[in-house]
Design a protein around this motif. Structure first.
Motif, mmCIF file in Angstrom:
data_model
loop_
_atom_site.group_PDB
_atom_site.id
_atom_site.type_symbol
_atom_site.label_atom_id
_atom_site.label_comp_id
_atom_site.label_asym_id
_atom_site.label_seq_id
_atom_site.Cartn_x
_atom_site.Cartn_y
_atom_site.Cartn_z
ATOM 1 N N ALA A 4 62.044 23.327 93.037
ATOM 2 C CA ALA A 4 60.856 24.095 92.632
ATOM 3 C C ALA A 4 59.865 23.236 91.862
ATOM 4 O O ALA A 4 58.651 23.481 91.931
ATOM 5 C CB ALA A 4 61.283 25.298 91.786
ATOM 6 N N VAL A 5 60.343 22.222 91.146
ATOM 7 C CA VAL A 5 59.460 21.408 90.305
ATOM 8 C C VAL A 5 58.423 20.657 91.140
ATOM 9 O O VAL A 5 57.214 20.764 90.882
ATOM 10 C CB VAL A 5 60.291 20.448 89.427
ATOM 11 N N PRO A 6 58.831 19.867 92.178
ATOM 12 C CA PRO A 6 57.794 19.202 92.978
ATOM 13 C C PRO A 6 56.910 20.176 93.747
ATOM 14 O O PRO A 6 55.721 19.886 93.972
ATOM 15 C CB PRO A 6 58.598 18.303 93.923
ATOM 16 N N VAL A 7 57.454 21.332 94.154
ATOM 17 C CA VAL A 7 56.632 22.323 94.856
ATOM 18 C C VAL A 7 55.534 22.837 93.935
ATOM 19 O O VAL A 7 54.363 22.928 94.323
ATOM 20 C CB VAL A 7 57.502 23.483 95.384
ATOM 21 N N PHE A 8 55.891 23.153 92.695
ATOM 22 C CA PHE A 8 54.880 23.593 91.724
ATOM 23 C C PHE A 8 53.870 22.477 91.437
ATOM 24 O O PHE A 8 52.665 22.735 91.311
ATOM 25 C CB PHE A 8 55.546 24.026 90.422
ATOM 26 N N ALA A 9 54.363 21.230 91.322
ATOM 27 C CA ALA A 9 53.468 20.112 91.017
ATOM 28 C C ALA A 9 52.458 19.902 92.147
ATOM 29 O O ALA A 9 51.266 19.700 91.902
ATOM 30 C CB ALA A 9 54.290 18.842 90.789
ATOM 31 N N LEU A 10 52.925 19.942 93.398
ATOM 32 C CA LEU A 10 52.020 19.769 94.532
ATOM 33 C C LEU A 10 51.032 20.926 94.634
ATOM 34 O O LEU A 10 49.854 20.719 94.959
ATOM 35 C CB LEU A 10 52.838 19.658 95.829
#
Length: 464
Positions: free
Chosen positions: A228-234
């Protein structure tokens, strides 16, 4: 108009909690396995939270009245599908749909209140919003248990869903008639990549948070939350790029710069993490530690719901007269109830009931005022997305609070030590309430400084 809006909010809250009471009956009747039962109970919360922000933006795009009417109509149909489900797969699918349709209608409630009511009347409307939310939560446990016990028309657990039909059939035409049109930014296109990224990130985080405790936190839950972290960052990067191009991102970046909104969202996150975990862990204590039935445990929460309703209505005029010190006092009352659980939680049900009364009274003074403080500077054309973000933050904080503090409770309750586990979780909840009090105190100091600086900026004498 307010009664029509709040009836939808009541239904959404009622269906969020009522399935907990009906879960044993559903398990017996449909022969559901543990995974299917978790999705029946938690699937609603997943889609409900994941769809909030997109639904808020859709309200800004197509109009709050239209989205509200569509949402209530779809929620009514989804409730019917839940009530006639013949097997676990059908009920899981219907519950997912019910959560998604609930997400379509609920942000429009706060959006219409924020856009239509003038500031001097908005606080009272938000007070009723708080009352309705509290009553819906309590009714899910108390009224749900009563409906199951009475076995209305021999429908069993199905009645908890079918009871929404007459409400929806009345609300839809009344909403078309009573709700006003609000001028919104209807020419803006929906940010589909942003909506998809946000929904995916929320799903990756909320699904393991909802299922992790019951499944023993397998490896996939940690992988999902990490993903979820990279998805939120992108998604966040895309929001900035789209805003830089002059587009309209799914997250209103200008809204996120409003100080009062930031502080309000932060306070509500801390409050909801405490409140959801408190309701969850105390229910476990009452049923597993003290031995009450689900219906008896629901009735134990009734005084808390009554006090919440009363103080929610009293809170707005008190805050208008005395300021945010009233909210801080409400937080202190909550803290006193939690301290009573920490110190005397093992002394029996009477002490727990006193603690519940204190917590309910304090909650009513705090929660509606936090919502009002968050939305006070939100412009009418931002009301949909502002309400959507606020509602998502509430659901996300609630799921996170239940998962994290629930895990602490289960670990401490090993071997039947439920009282010790409740003391420990109540202590964590107390820390979250102190965060809320500190945030409100900070905002109060800022408000006092602004009031003192205003005369010098306008050239008037201090105190004039």
């Amino acid at each position: 108009m307010l009664a029509v809006l709040l009836s939808a909010w009541f239904m959404a809250q009622f269906d969020f909690f009522v399935v907990n009471v009906a879960a044993p009956s559903i398990e017996h009747d449909l022969h559901t396995g543990p995974a299917a039962l978790e999705l029946i109970v938690g699937g609603y919360a997943f889609t409900y939270a994941a769809g909030m922000i997109t639904a808020g933006r859709l309200g800004d795009r197509f109009g709050y009245r239209r989205l509200f009417v569509w949402g209530v109509a779809a929620f009514t149909i989804a409730s019917l599908l839940c009530g006639i489900a013949a097997n676990p797969a059908q009920l899981v699918a219907a519950r997912l749909l019910q959560g998604l349709t609930g997400a379509a209608m609920v942000p429009q409630v706060l959006a219409v209140i924020s856009a239509v009511y003038p500031p001097e009347e908005r606080g009272r409307a938000l007070g009723w919003y708080g009352v309705t939310g509290g009553l819906g939560s309590i009714a899910g446990q108390v009224l749900g248990g009563l409906l199951l016990t009475a076995d209305v028309l021999g429908l069993g657990w199905r009645v908890i869903f079918l009871i929404n039909l007459p409400v929806g059939l009345v609300v839809v035409p009344l909403a078309r008639w009573l709700l006003p049109e609000v001028e919104t930014a209807r020419k803006a296109r929906l940010d589909l990549p942003g909506a998809a990224g946000l929904a995916a990130g929320l799903a990756l985080m909320l699904v393991p948070l909802g299922l992790g405790n019951s499944l023993g936190w397998p490896l996939w839950t940690w992988i999902s939350m990490a993903a979820a972290v990279p998805v939120f960052a992108l998604t966040w990067r895309w929001q900035r790029v789209l805003a830089g191009r002059g587009g309209r991102p799914i997250l209103d970046l200008a809204l996120l710069k409003v100080h009062s909104y930031q502080a309000g969202v932060g306070s509500i996150v801390a409050f909801m993490a405490y409140f959801a975990s408190f309701m969850f862990t105390l229910t476990l204590l009452l049923q597993r530690g003290i031995g009450l039935t689900a219906f008896e445990a629901g009735l134990a929460f009734a005084p808390m719901g009554v006090l919440f309703s009363v103080t929610s209505l009293l809170g707005t005029p008190l805050v208008k007269r005395y300021g945010l010190i009233v909210v801080m006092i409400g937080g202190a009352v909550i803290g006193l109830g939690l301290v009573l659980l920490v110190v005397a939680g093992g002394l029996g049900l009477p002490y727990i009931m006193v603690a519940l009364v204190l917590v309910g009274a304090g909650n009513g003074l705090v929660l509606p005022q936090l919502i009002g403080a968050a939305l006070v500077e939100v412009a009418p054309h931002q009301a949909g997305i502002g309400s959507g973000i606020l509602s998502t933050a509430q659901q996300f904080a609630g799921a996170g609070g239940v998962a994290v503090i629930g895990a602490v409770f289960f670990a401490a309750a090993e071997g039947g030590h439920h009282v010790h586990a409740m003391r420990l979780s109540a202590g964590i909840d107390l820390g979250l309430v102190l965060v809320v009090i500190a945030s409100v105190a900070y905002n109060r100091r800022r408000a006092i400084r602004r009031a003192r600086a205003a005369p010098s900026r306008t050239g008037a004498r201090p105190g004039s």
